[in-house]
Write an enzyme that holds these catalytic residues in place. Sequence first.
Site, PDB file in Angstrom:
ATOM      1  N   GLY A  26       0.806  -1.209   0.000  1.00  0.00           N
ATOM      2  CA  GLY A  26       0.000   0.000   0.000  1.00  0.00           C
ATOM      3  C   GLY A  26       0.840   1.260   0.000  1.00  0.00           C
ATOM      4  N   SER A  27       0.241   2.348  -0.474  1.00  0.00           N
ATOM      5  CA  SER A  27       0.884   3.662  -0.406  1.00  0.00           C
ATOM      6  C   SER A  27       0.830   4.190   1.028  1.00  0.00           C
ATOM      7  CB  SER A  27       0.173   4.645  -1.334  1.00  0.00           C
ATOM      8  OG  SER A  27       0.258   4.249  -2.670  1.00  0.00           O
ATOM      9  N   GLY A  28       1.555   5.278   1.250  1.00  0.00           N
ATOM     10  CA  GLY A  28       1.562   5.910   2.555  1.00  0.00           C
ATOM     11  C   GLY A  28       2.786   5.588   3.384  1.00  0.00           C
ATOM     12  N   HIS A  29       3.658   4.724   2.854  1.00  0.00           N
ATOM     13  CA  HIS A  29       4.857   4.324   3.589  1.00  0.00           C
ATOM     14  C   HIS A  29       6.130   4.804   2.897  1.00  0.00           C
ATOM     15  CE1 HIS A  29       2.021   2.007   5.787  1.00  0.00           C
ATOM     16  NE2 HIS A  29       1.734   1.235   4.753  1.00  0.00           N
ATOM     17  N   ASP A  50      -2.131  -8.295   0.973  1.00  0.00           N
ATOM     18  CA  ASP A  50      -0.976  -8.411   0.083  1.00  0.00           C
ATOM     19  C   ASP A  50      -0.732  -9.866  -0.298  1.00  0.00           C
ATOM     20  OD1 ASP A  50      -0.029  -5.640  -0.069  1.00  0.00           O
ATOM     21  OD2 ASP A  50       0.413  -5.854   2.053  1.00  0.00           O
ATOM     22  N   HIS A  82       0.193   0.698  10.569  1.00  0.00           N
ATOM     23  CA  HIS A  82      -1.184   1.016  10.186  1.00  0.00           C
ATOM     24  C   HIS A  82      -2.045   1.298  11.411  1.00  0.00           C
ATOM     25  CE1 HIS A  82       0.396  -1.835   7.084  1.00  0.00           C
ATOM     26  NE2 HIS A  82       0.043  -0.823   6.315  1.00  0.00           N
TER      27      HIS A  82
END
EC number: 2.7.1.121
Length: 331
Positions: A55-58, A111, A218
């Site tokens: 996922g994005s955001g990392h 994932d 998260h």
Amino acid sequence: MRRLVNDGYEAVEEMLAGYVAAQGKYVDFAENDKRVIVSKQMSEEPRVRIIVGGGSGHEPLFLGYVGKDFADAAVVGNINTSPSPEPCYNAVKAVDSGKGCLYMYGNYAGDVMNFDMGAEMAADDGIRVETVLVTDDIYSAENVEDRRGVAGDLIVFKAAASAAAKGLDLDAVKQAAEKANANTFSMGVALSSSTLPVTGKAIFEMKEGEMEVGMGIHGEPGIKRTSIEPADKVVDQIMGYLIEEMKLTAGEEVHVLINGLGGLPVMDQYICYRRVDEILKEKGVHIHSPLVGNYATSMDMIGMSITLVRLDDELKDLLDTPCDTPYFKVD
């Protein structure tokens, strides 16, 4: 919300467009998929290809490590959300050179499901894809195979990429990644939530002046919430858990990664490293090539994690092998 975005629903696409425009020396979009970032510096010689993602955001995790002799492709999902199976498959099609591909990502259910589907689609085309899940977060589960992947992603990705750069076959590259994962241990602390650009709201509630040791990137629950303590006390607590988990003894050698989660000042990160350095030296443990900085973040979350990697000559060589990406270089 203290974020500089336009339409929150377009944040990932706009981020990717900006990233490819800025880092055009290193990367481009896959020909048929703008959720797949591919290296422009892949070896022309056929070899095992390294595909990472999540996922994005990392950021800079995943896309920031695509480049020369590191990841060959990154698959990008929505914020805190797994990429769908199609881009996982498209990444294989974009970079495979006939030697097979290795998927690597943190151990999260979405994932696993979607990358596994991508691997099945590739198998239908006669392309062999193997997978290594990163499981370095020691507090996330008692059983190692159930643990989450956090900042240790960087270490496992690097070991596998170096093995691939040396021309090893897919089984040997996978083995290098598994060895790195088995020797990588992380634990973090959060002092705030991160903020979703779509809603402008925190992903979980945390009162001003609180911290939570063991929290995931998260917002997964940690050990307990307390008032924020001095840096040395926080580091002592985390290092106690890590040293106990590793059964670390005098004379051993480790790699240290202090990872900022996005909102913690660099000053604070080095204050934390200073204490880690003191603890390990007092214990007679040698430190090799420490890293301090933002390597696997949670957007604007204030916090950090500590990663220790137990080293032998093989792992040292893999971590020291040269590479060149926008956010990670070894000369």
